[in-house]
Design an enzyme around this catalytic site. Structure first.
Site, PDB file in Angstrom:
ATOM      1  N   GLU A 113       1.668  -0.439  -5.102  1.00  0.00           N
ATOM      2  CA  GLU A 113       0.758   0.721  -5.432  1.00  0.00           C
ATOM      3  C   GLU A 113       1.804   1.814  -5.358  1.00  0.00           C
ATOM      4  O   GLU A 113       2.348   2.284  -4.356  1.00  0.00           O
ATOM      5  CB  GLU A 113      -0.212   0.854  -4.374  1.00  0.00           C
ATOM      6  CG  GLU A 113      -1.411   1.954  -4.593  1.00  0.00           C
ATOM      7  CD  GLU A 113      -2.201   2.214  -3.566  1.00  0.00           C
ATOM      8  OE1 GLU A 113      -3.390   2.309  -3.950  1.00  0.00           O
ATOM      9  OE2 GLU A 113      -1.825   2.165  -2.251  1.00  0.00           O
ATOM     10  N   ASP A 123       0.988  -1.283   0.016  1.00  0.00           N
ATOM     11  CA  ASP A 123       0.019   0.025   0.025  1.00  0.00           C
ATOM     12  C   ASP A 123       0.786   1.184   0.045  1.00  0.00           C
ATOM     13  O   ASP A 123       1.880   1.373   0.935  1.00  0.00           O
ATOM     14  CB  ASP A 123      -0.939  -0.167   1.244  1.00  0.00           C
ATOM     15  CG  ASP A 123      -1.819   1.212   1.465  1.00  0.00           C
ATOM     16  OD1 ASP A 123      -2.694   1.496   0.358  1.00  0.00           O
ATOM     17  OD2 ASP A 123      -1.673   2.268   2.441  1.00  0.00           O
TER      18      ASP A 123
END
Length: 411
Positions: free
Chosen positions: A378, A341
């Site tokens: 990401e 993330d």
């Protein structure tokens, strides 16, 4: 030293079974004193034993350690750290706070936990604090020959799902007692097979703080980690303090039997401790300067995550913790990969500036333990660093979530 207490060793970090007992080791470069608290039950208001660690016998450079012979798996424990409280110097020690081991394998104390009590400087929060649990020796779990699937990217079809949301509604068909739980997802495996997917990407299952949310709300999505080695306990259908570990293992084993890989959405960009007004739960109280990126005034936190703080991923100790966490989930929990993330945060230096040769990213790229896993970035952060198509230039391993391709797709 008492007969059942020995000096212990700095390695491995966390808790480890030895022939002589359980070894405890925790990193804190700057604290001046440390106590190990042992509790009889997860919600005991006070510890049954407090063991004071001494610099001469129980500290090796930056690591505090002790070996206790008369405890076993299931022992509930925590720490208190003493030191200077000087936010303008990046130091936030508060000896009134009970602290969670950053390497905790299981987290308990939720029935009485108060995030507010952990946010008040000088207020003893022992009765309302989270605690860790000494886990079983991992060799005691029977994996029944489970091995990584190693499905090539070219034939991989990933289904992103939330453990709770995917199984909670009655329409899921999951047994009522297993809805919202790891065991509930096992019951959905035939459905996943019908879809033809080859991997599930689980939204955060690292232990997070459900109370890290606006008043009267709960943190549903899980992007609020407080334990990078512990499965989120609220997703366990069982009640024992160590059950989340084995229920998650049961899930991984069942998915592998069905030909489905397990990828974890991991949040190494920030923690549940928030900004300078947030609670002292673990990292802040053990070594704030080491774990977090701080603003030039040292009293406030750099916020490249958009969540109040930013882990200092390229500090050597934090890099070690991230790698140790990944090792644990691969070697002892048998997961197949990770989706990072806001991965661009991991490319920021100890001063917060983006740089090409991020030690933590290159360590992940080249690590032999992780060589067979999927690693997916990401490739952006919340402060405008956008690296889709250029994440870790020269990388042969990192895949990227392609935002411009994904976002316009019909749902």
């Amino acid at each position: 030293m008492l007969p059942n207490i020995l000096p212990g060793q700095p390695f491995p970090i966390g808790t480890t079974f030895t022939p002589n007992g359980v070894n405890f080791s925790v990193f804190s470069k700057s604290c001046t004193g440390l106590e190990l608290l042992l509790f009889d039950e997860p919600n005991s208001p006070q510890p049954s034993r407090v063991i004071q660690l001494h610099k001469k016998h129980n500290k090796t450079f930056y690591y505090w350690h002790i070996l206790v012979s008369d405890i076993a798996a299931g022992q509930v424990y925590a720490y208190r750290a003493d030191g200077l409280y000087a936010p303008d110097q990046g130091l936030r020690f508060d000896s009134s706070k009970v602290l969670l081991d950053p390497y905790a394998r299981a987290v308990v104390g939720w029935d009485n936990y108060s995030r507010e009590a952990a946010s008040c400087f000088g207020k003893d929060n022992c009765a309302q604090a989270l605690r860790a649990v000494v886990a079983d020796d991992p060799k005691t779990y029977d994996w029944e020959g489970d091995l990584p699937l190693r499905i090539p990217y070219a034939t991989t079809v990933i289904y992103e799902l939330h453990i709770d949301g995917f199984t909670r509604h009655p329409s899921s068909g999951v047994s009522p007692e297993k809805r919202g739980k790891y065991a509930g997802l096992i019951e959905k495996i035939p459905y996943l097979q019908e879809l033809g997917i080859t991997a599930v990407e689980l939204l955060p299952i690292h232990q997070f703080d459900p109370n890290d949310a606006r008043p009267s709300h709960k943190n549903y999505w899980g992007y609020s980690t407080i334990g990078f080695f512990a499965p989120h306990s609220h997703y366990s259908s069982r009640s024992d303090r160590l059950d989340p570990i084995n229920e998650f293992r049961d899930l991984v084993k069942a998915l592998h039997r069905a030909g489905i890989e397990v990828i974890l959405d991991v949040v190494f960009n920030h923690t549940a401790e928030g900004n300078h007004n947030g609670p002292t739960l673990s990292f802040k109280g053990l070594d704030n300067q080491a774990y977090y990126l701080l603003e030039p005034n040292q009293a406030e936190y750099s916020n490249y995550s958009g969540c109040g703080n930013t882990l200092k991923a390229n500090h050597p100790m934090v890099t070690r913790m991230i790698l140790d966490s990944l090792y644990y989930w691969v070697a002892e929990m048998h997961v197949d990969g990770f989706r990072f993330d806001l991965a661009s945060v991991l490319s920021r230096s100890k001063l917060g500036q983006p740089f090409a040769d991020s030690p933590v990213l290159w360590a992940i790229e080249t690590d032999p333990v992780l060589a067979g896993t999927k690693v997916i970035a990401e490739a952006w952060d919340a402060a405008g660093l956008y690296q889709v198509g250029s994440f870790l230039e020269g990388s042969d391993r990192f895949a990227e979530w392609n935002g411009p391709y994904r976002d316009p797709l019909p749902r």
